[in-house]
Design a protein around this motif. Structure first.
Motif, mmCIF file in Angstrom:
data_model
loop_
_atom_site.group_PDB
_atom_site.id
_atom_site.type_symbol
_atom_site.label_atom_id
_atom_site.label_comp_id
_atom_site.label_asym_id
_atom_site.label_seq_id
_atom_site.Cartn_x
_atom_site.Cartn_y
_atom_site.Cartn_z
ATOM 1 N N LEU A 134 5.382 -0.889 1.349
ATOM 2 C CA LEU A 134 6.395 -0.079 0.692
ATOM 3 C C LEU A 134 7.114 -0.814 -0.426
ATOM 4 O O LEU A 134 7.694 -0.193 -1.313
ATOM 5 C CB LEU A 134 7.434 0.375 1.733
ATOM 6 C CG LEU A 134 6.915 1.295 2.839
ATOM 7 C CD1 LEU A 134 7.967 1.444 3.921
ATOM 8 C CD2 LEU A 134 6.544 2.657 2.273
ATOM 9 N N TYR A 135 7.052 -2.171 -0.401
ATOM 10 C CA TYR A 135 7.894 -2.944 -1.299
ATOM 11 C C TYR A 135 7.119 -3.930 -2.157
ATOM 12 O O TYR A 135 7.741 -4.679 -2.898
ATOM 13 C CB TYR A 135 8.958 -3.700 -0.485
ATOM 14 C CG TYR A 135 9.970 -2.779 0.151
ATOM 15 C CD1 TYR A 135 11.123 -2.408 -0.518
ATOM 16 C CD2 TYR A 135 9.753 -2.261 1.426
ATOM 17 C CE1 TYR A 135 12.048 -1.552 0.060
ATOM 18 C CE2 TYR A 135 10.668 -1.407 2.013
ATOM 19 C CZ TYR A 135 11.810 -1.053 1.322
ATOM 20 O OH TYR A 135 12.719 -0.197 1.898
ATOM 21 N N TYR A 136 5.794 -3.954 -2.049
ATOM 22 C CA TYR A 136 5.023 -4.866 -2.914
ATOM 23 C C TYR A 136 4.698 -4.150 -4.220
ATOM 24 O O TYR A 136 4.214 -3.002 -4.202
ATOM 25 C CB TYR A 136 3.744 -5.310 -2.220
ATOM 26 C CG TYR A 136 3.069 -6.486 -2.889
ATOM 27 C CD1 TYR A 136 3.616 -7.757 -2.820
ATOM 28 C CD2 TYR A 136 1.896 -6.311 -3.622
ATOM 29 C CE1 TYR A 136 3.010 -8.834 -3.439
ATOM 30 C CE2 TYR A 136 1.278 -7.382 -4.236
ATOM 31 C CZ TYR A 136 1.840 -8.641 -4.146
ATOM 32 O OH TYR A 136 1.239 -9.702 -4.764
ATOM 33 N N PRO A 137 4.939 -4.762 -5.370
ATOM 34 C CA PRO A 137 4.846 -4.023 -6.641
ATOM 35 C C PRO A 137 3.420 -3.693 -7.069
ATOM 36 O O PRO A 137 3.224 -2.727 -7.808
ATOM 37 C CB PRO A 137 5.518 -4.961 -7.648
ATOM 38 C CG PRO A 137 5.400 -6.319 -7.049
ATOM 39 C CD PRO A 137 5.444 -6.134 -5.582
ATOM 40 N N ASP A 138 2.415 -4.480 -6.663
ATOM 41 C CA ASP A 138 1.042 -4.261 -7.102
ATOM 42 C C ASP A 138 0.170 -3.866 -5.918
ATOM 43 O O ASP A 138 0.566 -3.993 -4.750
ATOM 44 C CB ASP A 138 0.469 -5.532 -7.750
ATOM 45 C CG ASP A 138 1.041 -5.757 -9.143
ATOM 46 O OD1 ASP A 138 1.680 -4.830 -9.672
ATOM 47 O OD2 ASP A 138 0.873 -6.867 -9.681
ATOM 48 N N GLU A 139 -1.037 -3.425 -6.258
ATOM 49 C CA GLU A 139 -2.021 -3.147 -5.203
ATOM 50 C C GLU A 139 -2.603 -4.473 -4.719
ATOM 51 O O GLU A 139 -3.045 -5.300 -5.516
ATOM 52 C CB GLU A 139 -3.143 -2.255 -5.734
ATOM 53 C CG GLU A 139 -4.185 -1.920 -4.673
ATOM 54 C CD GLU A 139 -5.288 -1.038 -5.220
ATOM 55 O OE1 GLU A 139 -6.252 -0.778 -4.475
ATOM 56 O OE2 GLU A 139 -5.195 -0.628 -6.396
ATOM 57 N N LYS A 140 -2.601 -4.650 -3.429
ATOM 58 C CA LYS A 140 -3.074 -5.901 -2.845
ATOM 59 C C LYS A 140 -4.218 -5.616 -1.877
ATOM 60 O O LYS A 140 -4.212 -4.602 -1.186
ATOM 61 C CB LYS A 140 -1.937 -6.636 -2.126
ATOM 62 C CG LYS A 140 -2.326 -8.042 -1.690
ATOM 63 C CD LYS A 140 -1.228 -8.703 -0.897
ATOM 64 C CE LYS A 140 -1.649 -10.095 -0.473
ATOM 65 N NZ LYS A 140 -2.919 -10.104 0.264
ATOM 66 N N GLN A 141 -5.176 -6.558 -1.831
ATOM 67 C CA GLN A 141 -6.291 -6.438 -0.911
ATOM 68 C C GLN A 141 -5.979 -7.164 0.395
ATOM 69 O O GLN A 141 -5.206 -8.111 0.437
ATOM 70 C CB GLN A 141 -7.569 -7.012 -1.534
ATOM 71 C CG GLN A 141 -8.014 -6.294 -2.796
ATOM 72 C CD GLN A 141 -8.309 -4.829 -2.562
ATOM 73 O OE1 GLN A 141 -8.942 -4.455 -1.586
ATOM 74 N NE2 GLN A 141 -7.823 -3.984 -3.480
ATOM 75 N N GLU A 142 -6.627 -6.731 1.435
ATOM 76 C CA GLU A 142 -6.384 -7.248 2.779
ATOM 77 C C GLU A 142 -7.231 -8.495 3.015
ATOM 78 O O GLU A 142 -8.454 -8.421 3.086
ATOM 79 C CB GLU A 142 -6.746 -6.148 3.784
ATOM 80 C CG GLU A 142 -6.558 -6.487 5.226
ATOM 81 C CD GLU A 142 -7.073 -5.368 6.102
ATOM 82 O OE1 GLU A 142 -8.022 -5.594 6.862
ATOM 83 O OE2 GLU A 142 -6.538 -4.242 6.011
ATOM 84 N N TRP A 143 -6.580 -9.647 3.150
ATOM 85 C CA TRP A 143 -7.258 -10.922 3.381
ATOM 86 C C TRP A 143 -6.711 -11.567 4.649
ATOM 87 O O TRP A 143 -5.664 -11.166 5.169
ATOM 88 C CB TRP A 143 -7.083 -11.867 2.182
ATOM 89 C CG TRP A 143 -7.767 -11.376 0.935
ATOM 90 C CD1 TRP A 143 -8.743 -10.420 0.858
ATOM 91 C CD2 TRP A 143 -7.516 -11.784 -0.410
ATOM 92 N NE1 TRP A 143 -9.114 -10.216 -0.450
ATOM 93 C CE2 TRP A 143 -8.371 -11.048 -1.249
ATOM 94 C CE3 TRP A 143 -6.655 -12.702 -0.983
ATOM 95 C CZ2 TRP A 143 -8.400 -11.204 -2.625
ATOM 96 C CZ3 TRP A 143 -6.670 -12.868 -2.360
ATOM 97 C CH2 TRP A 143 -7.538 -12.135 -3.171
#
Length: 635
Positions: free
Chosen positions: A518-527
């Motif tokens: 909800l609060y991360y500004p970019d799209e992130k991949q699951e690592w």
């Protein structure tokens, strides 16, 4: 020549065709290419100007561009982290081996990526002198009076305030929000660099010594801080706040005595009716959104296999050997866990039948180690029975012979006691009786024959030849089993080599599954991070492996040297997410270290008998004499 070609073109069909197609009786000619340049470039008047332009372009502008690019690129590492930042992390992790979360946030925000002098993306605004002190007062847990550089620098203080405000989910102004997005976006890569630095210091301390390696807590705090920054949560907060429409005030419904839901796994394990009644503060649309988000979260199944590759006995771990732990990760969605639990839950009317079936199944199902024990007891009983078989057979044969002798004595006594007058009358009867008695005699004779045959068979079994045959068969079966085990080990080794070659040649995409945040500004991949640790001594056993390609199934090999002392060791295989809180897994790993085999100084294959050496020397001398004789004949 022209007349001859014209004549050929008029008289020969092939030559005429060449003339029509290519414009030449001889066929196609070689093609010529040229570069069309403007006339002023090749004009002799402009030659000095052209040379000046070429010299300026290739001797001044091009070197300046290449040099600028080179001096900018050497400031960064392979992961696009400033070299000065890596040195800063190494200094503070060396200085503080046991780093708590507060100190870690200070070191993170002191990175040169947040300094406008080193990174043009970072900015210092005139309004920071007003807004940053207000945030410091609202947060209340920042020590501004600490004068340790670089923590006291304005850029470091601002970045620290913005990161802590992000973890507290505070509302800030638009200008600071833009700077906060930049700081949050940079933090996961910087924390990954801190993990790498901690691993390098651990390897240096293990190989060289002379200083304390970073504690396991420091490296794990870097991983936890990555999860916290991605989800915008503090360490002490509930993992349920990662879900949408969940606030602090709603947690009291989950932590009540009736439900006691404190983690995502507890929420998944609830029945649908209980979950809906617990989340009664949500309307239907919001409840469906919560369930869909929860169903998209990862559920990882982890399997481990312990072995020593490139060794004769791969299951025997000796002191100082290189141990390989093959970890197989299988990713599923939480929604699949929902479906399994809903399918496995019994209906109200079928509870009694299901319990009976479950009891029968529990009786029928036996554990693995119980099966092994039962098989072992069966084998031992069979061996005991085969050992007792010969004396039992001998006893039965002796009993059959005794009964046969008793029957013959009884018949003889009956024949002598009968009166002589009745011999003629009883002749037919005696014959009949003799025939009738003869039948059991024949049976007794057959039984005695069978008994004698069984005695002979038992005697033959007990003879040395039979024993030798049985021992040969057993030795053959043992050789076959050893050969089969060798083939299996060889196939496993070949498969591991093929996997390594495939992993080296194949470049997998790092695009796995998007993270819900909800609060991360970019799209992130699951690592993920995967490593082996000794939690008792707070030390890393294997270096953390950053799993960046886990879509469905991934196989990872973790290698580490076995301890130099024999004994039993208890390690842990740890899987940590870099995006979600509360989804970490810890699996115990037991290690039994044996003594290493003694190295043979004189292997039997190098022992050459003296007779063979003498024969080789004799052959060499004979060859020399033959060559000398050939030389004399040639002379």
């Amino acid at each position: 020549m022209m007349i001859t070609k014209a004549y050929a073109a008029l008289t020969n069909e092939q030559t005429k065709k060449n003339w029509e197609l290519y414009g030449d009786p001889d066929g196609p000619r070689a093609t010529n290419f040229g570069i069309a340049l403007p006339a002023w470039i090749v004009d002799q008047k402009n030659s000095m100007l052209v040379l000046l332009v070429y010299g300026l372009a290739f001797m001044v502008i091009l070197p300046v561009v290449v040099g600028t690019w080179w001096y900018r690129s050497i400031r960064y590492s392979g992961d696009q982290i400033l070299i000065n930042t890596t040195q800063l992390f190494m200094h503070f992790m060396y200085k503080t081996p046991n780093m708590n979360m507060k100190r870690l946030a200070m070191v993170l925000t002191a990175a040169f990526e947040f300094d406008p002098r080193s990174n043009k993306e970072a900015t210092i605004r005139p309004t920071d002198n007003i807004e940053v002190p207000q945030l410091i007062r609202e947060l209340g847990n920042i020590n501004v009076k600490k004068k340790e550089p670089p923590f006291c620098y304005p850029y470091s203080l601002k970045a620290r305030v913005l990161v802590l405000a992000h973890l507290s989910r505070m509302e800030i102004s638009e200008d600071l929000e833009e700077d906060q997005r930049f700081a949050v976006r940079k933090s996961p890569a910087l924390l990954q660099e801190m993990v790498n630095v901690g691993c390098q210091l651990t390897m240096m301390a293990n190989s060289r010594g002379g200083f304390h390696a970073p504690r396991l807590v420091s490296i794990e705090n870097c991983m936890k801080l990555t999860q916290m920054i991605v989800q915008g949560l503090q360490e002490t907060k509930s993992p349920l706040l990662q879900l949408p429409h969940f606030d602090e005030e709603h947690l009291r419904y989950c932590v009540s005595k009736k439900y006691k839901v404190r983690s995502l796994q507890d929420l998944v394990s609830l029945k649908d009716s209980e979950r809906r009644s617990m989340l009664r503060f949500l309307v239907e649309e919001k409840y469906d959104e919560v369930i869909s988000v929860l169903g998209s979260f990862p559920h990882i199944a982890m399997e481990t296999k312990l072995q020593v590759l490139d060794d004769e006995d791969s299951n025997n771990i000796t002191a100082g050997s290189i141990v390989t732990v093959t970890v197989t990760l299988t990713r599923k969605r939480m929604a699949e866990v929902f479906e399994k639990e809903q399918d496995g839950s019994p209906c109200p009317g079928e509870e009694g039948a299901n319990t009976e079936e479950g009891a029968d199944a529990s009786k029928a199902k036996t554990k693995v180690w119980q099966n092994n024990k039962k098989q072992a007891t069966k084998k031992s009983k069979k061996k005991k029975l085969t050992k007792k078989k010969a004396p039992a057979a001998a006893a039965t044969v002796a009993a059959a012979a005794a009964t046969a002798a008793a029957a013959a004595a009884a018949v003889a006594a009956a024949a002598t006691t009968a009166p002589a007058s009745s011999k003629t009358k009883q002749a037919n009867g005696s014959v009949a009786g003799g025939d009738a008695v003869a039948v059991p005699k024949e049976d007794d004779e057959e039984g005695s024959d069978k008994g004698s045959e069984s005695d002979e068979a038992e005697a033959n079994k007990d003879s040395p030849s039979e024993r030798d045959e049985e021992s040969d068969k057993q030795s053959d079966t043992e050789v076959d089993e050893i050969a089969g085990d060798d083939e299996e080990e060889w196939e496993a080794l070949q498969q591991s080599i093929q996997r390594r070659e495939k992993a080296l040649l194949e470049t997998k995409s790092k695009v796995t599954h998007p993270v819900y945040s909800l609060y991360y500004p970019d799209e992130k991949q699951e690592w993920w991070w995967l490593y082996i640790a000794d939690r008792r001594d707070q030390a890393l056993v294997s270096m953390p492996y950053h799993v960046c390609t886990l879509k469905d199934t991934e196989e990872v090999e973790l290698k580490f040297p076995a301890p130099s002392k024999t004994g039993n060791y208890q390690y842990s295989v740890i899987l940590r997410s870099d995006s979600y809180l509360g989804l970490d897994q810890i699996k115990p790993l037991k290690l039994e270290v044996h003594e290493a085999k003694a190295v043979l100084d004189n292997h039997p294959q190098w022992d050459i008998p003296e007779t063979e050496e003498e024969d080789e020397e004799q052959e060499d001398s004979d060859g020399i004499e033959e060559s000398e004789d050939d030389d004399e004949d040639n002379d």
